[in-house]
Design a protein around this motif. Structure first.
Motif, PDB file in Angstrom:
ATOM      1  N   ASN A   1      12.966   2.894   5.168  1.00 48.62           N
ATOM      2  CA  ASN A   1      12.516   3.920   4.226  1.00 48.62           C
ATOM      3  C   ASN A   1      12.530   3.410   2.791  1.00 48.62           C
ATOM      4  OD1 ASN A   1      12.024   5.785   6.250  1.00 48.62           O
ATOM      5  ND2 ASN A   1      14.035   6.706   6.089  1.00 48.62           N
ATOM      6  N   GLU A   2      13.539   2.633   2.444  1.00 43.36           N
ATOM      7  CA  GLU A   2      13.623   2.062   1.097  1.00 43.36           C
ATOM      8  C   GLU A   2      12.458   1.106   0.835  1.00 43.36           C
ATOM      9  OE1 GLU A   2      16.798  -0.650  -1.391  1.00 43.36           O
ATOM     10  OE2 GLU A   2      17.597   0.690   0.162  1.00 43.36           O
ATOM     11  N   LEU A   3      12.119   0.286   1.830  1.00 44.88           N
ATOM     12  CA  LEU A   3      10.990  -0.640   1.691  1.00 44.88           C
ATOM     13  C   LEU A   3       9.675   0.134   1.566  1.00 44.88           C
ATOM     14  CD1 LEU A   3       9.771  -3.463   1.651  1.00 44.88           C
ATOM     15  CD2 LEU A   3       9.942  -3.495   4.165  1.00 44.88           C
TER      16      LEU A   3
ATOM     17  N   HIS B   1       9.427   1.660  -1.851  1.00 41.92           N
ATOM     18  CA  HIS B   1       9.166   0.647  -2.870  1.00 41.92           C
ATOM     19  C   HIS B   1       7.680   0.281  -2.899  1.00 41.92           C
ATOM     20  CE1 HIS B   1      10.446  -2.640  -5.582  1.00 41.92           C
ATOM     21  NE2 HIS B   1       9.341  -3.191  -5.119  1.00 41.92           N
ATOM     22  N   ILE B   2       7.098   0.086  -1.737  1.00 37.20           N
ATOM     23  CA  ILE B   2       5.672  -0.245  -1.646  1.00 37.20           C
ATOM     24  C   ILE B   2       4.842   0.865  -2.282  1.00 37.20           C
ATOM     25  CG2 ILE B   2       3.734  -0.552  -0.042  1.00 37.20           C
ATOM     26  CD1 ILE B   2       5.863  -1.841   1.904  1.00 37.20           C
ATOM     27  N   GLU B   3       5.133   2.109  -1.918  1.00 34.60           N
ATOM     28  CA  GLU B   3       4.375   3.247  -2.446  1.00 34.60           C
ATOM     29  C   GLU B   3       4.552   3.415  -3.954  1.00 34.60           C
ATOM     30  OE1 GLU B   3       2.140   5.070  -0.687  1.00 34.60           O
ATOM     31  OE2 GLU B   3       2.587   3.734   0.982  1.00 34.60           O
ATOM     32  N   LYS B   4       5.752   3.215  -4.450  1.00 34.15           N
ATOM     33  CA  LYS B   4       6.053   3.449  -5.871  1.00 34.15           C
ATOM     34  C   LYS B   4       5.576   2.316  -6.774  1.00 34.15           C
ATOM     35  CE  LYS B   4       9.855   4.557  -8.995  1.00 34.15           C
ATOM     36  NZ  LYS B   4      11.302   4.769  -9.133  1.00 34.15           N
ATOM     37  N   HIS B   5       5.720   1.074  -6.319  1.00 34.67           N
ATOM     38  CA  HIS B   5       5.447  -0.073  -7.183  1.00 34.67           C
ATOM     39  C   HIS B   5       4.210  -0.868  -6.791  1.00 34.67           C
ATOM     40  CE1 HIS B   5       9.281   0.576  -9.118  1.00 34.67           C
ATOM     41  NE2 HIS B   5       9.869   0.601  -7.937  1.00 34.67           N
TER      42      HIS B   5
ATOM     43  N   THR C   1      -2.001   1.554  -0.305  1.00 31.95           N
ATOM     44  CA  THR C   1      -1.166   1.026  -1.378  1.00 31.95           C
ATOM     45  C   THR C   1      -0.533  -0.258  -0.874  1.00 31.95           C
ATOM     46  OG1 THR C   1      -0.717   3.242  -2.210  1.00 31.95           O
ATOM     47  CG2 THR C   1       0.782   1.501  -2.906  1.00 31.95           C
ATOM     48  N   TYR C   2      -0.702  -1.324  -1.632  1.00 29.14           N
ATOM     49  CA  TYR C   2      -0.237  -2.651  -1.249  1.00 29.14           C
ATOM     50  C   TYR C   2       0.799  -3.164  -2.237  1.00 29.14           C
ATOM     51  CZ  TYR C   2      -4.458  -2.639   1.641  1.00 29.14           C
ATOM     52  OH  TYR C   2      -5.423  -2.320   2.553  1.00 29.14           O
ATOM     53  N   PHE C   3       1.643  -4.072  -1.752  1.00 22.93           N
ATOM     54  CA  PHE C   3       2.627  -4.721  -2.613  1.00 22.93           C
ATOM     55  C   PHE C   3       2.708  -6.184  -2.192  1.00 22.93           C
ATOM     56  CE2 PHE C   3       6.779  -6.118  -4.039  1.00 22.93           C
ATOM     57  CZ  PHE C   3       6.864  -5.542  -5.297  1.00 22.93           C
ATOM     58  N   ASP C   4       2.563  -7.086  -3.155  1.00 21.98           N
ATOM     59  CA  ASP C   4       2.599  -8.518  -2.873  1.00 21.98           C
ATOM     60  C   ASP C   4       3.986  -9.085  -3.156  1.00 21.98           C
ATOM     61  OD1 ASP C   4      -0.141  -8.359  -2.370  1.00 21.98           O
ATOM     62  OD2 ASP C   4      -0.680  -8.954  -4.406  1.00 21.98           O
ATOM     63  N   TYR C   5       4.462  -9.898  -2.213  1.00 21.51           N
ATOM     64  CA  TYR C   5       5.755 -10.550  -2.391  1.00 21.51           C
ATOM     65  C   TYR C   5       5.840 -11.779  -1.482  1.00 21.51           C
ATOM     66  CZ  TYR C   5      10.649 -11.648  -1.645  1.00 21.51           C
ATOM     67  OH  TYR C   5      11.834 -12.320  -1.519  1.00 21.51           O
TER      68      TYR C   5
ATOM     69  N   TRP D   1       2.021  -3.242   3.346  1.00 19.84           N
ATOM     70  CA  TRP D   1       1.532  -1.874   3.235  1.00 19.84           C
ATOM     71  C   TRP D   1       2.205  -1.026   4.309  1.00 19.84           C
ATOM     72  CZ3 TRP D   1      -1.138  -5.831   5.367  1.00 19.84           C
ATOM     73  CH2 TRP D   1      -1.773  -5.633   6.586  1.00 19.84           C
ATOM     74  N   HIS D   2       2.249   0.272   4.036  1.00 20.16           N
ATOM     75  CA  HIS D   2       3.012   1.214   4.854  1.00 20.16           C
ATOM     76  C   HIS D   2       2.065   2.250   5.450  1.00 20.16           C
ATOM     77  CE1 HIS D   2       5.403   5.079   4.820  1.00 20.16           C
ATOM     78  NE2 HIS D   2       5.963   4.376   5.769  1.00 20.16           N
TER      79      HIS D   2
END
Length: 100
Positions: free
Chosen positions: A43-45, A48-52, A64-68, A74-75
């Motif tokens: 849930n935390e991950l 984080h993806i959704e927020k940042h 919504t995507y997050f690169d790392y 994506w979720h």
């Protein structure tokens, strides 16, 4: 850009990601399922993806995507997916490499 916390980095590195065989030829990626991993960290991950993360598209669907670390995350409901950054829809579209 907001990096993952050390706690999330460890979760990502220590969790067994499943290769999505169904999409191996067209959209290679890996995933984890909420019910099979630590619920709090999942849930935390996802949050984080959704927020940042940043909004982009997969065909006509907005995500919504997050690169790392060379991956894009994506979720979707009870699943978190990841693929190498070069295999995202927006990168492949830009490079003219969308599957036929």
């Amino acid at each position: 850009m907001n990096e993952f916390s050390d706690r999330l980095k460890q979760f990502i590195e220590n969790t067994k990601w499943t290769f999505a065989k169904t999409y191996a030829a067209t959209w290679p990626h890996e995933y984890i399922v909420r019910e099979k991993v630590d619920l709090e960290l999942f849930n935390e991950l996802a949050e984080h993806i959704e927020k940042h993360g940043y909004e982009s598209h997969f065909y006509k669907a907005k995500e919504t995507y997050f690169d790392y670390g060379g991956y894009t995350y994506w979720h979707m409901d009870n699943i978190i997916n990841r693929c190498v950054e070069a295999d995202t829809y927006h990168r492949r579209e830009k490079d003219g490499r969308l599957p036929k």
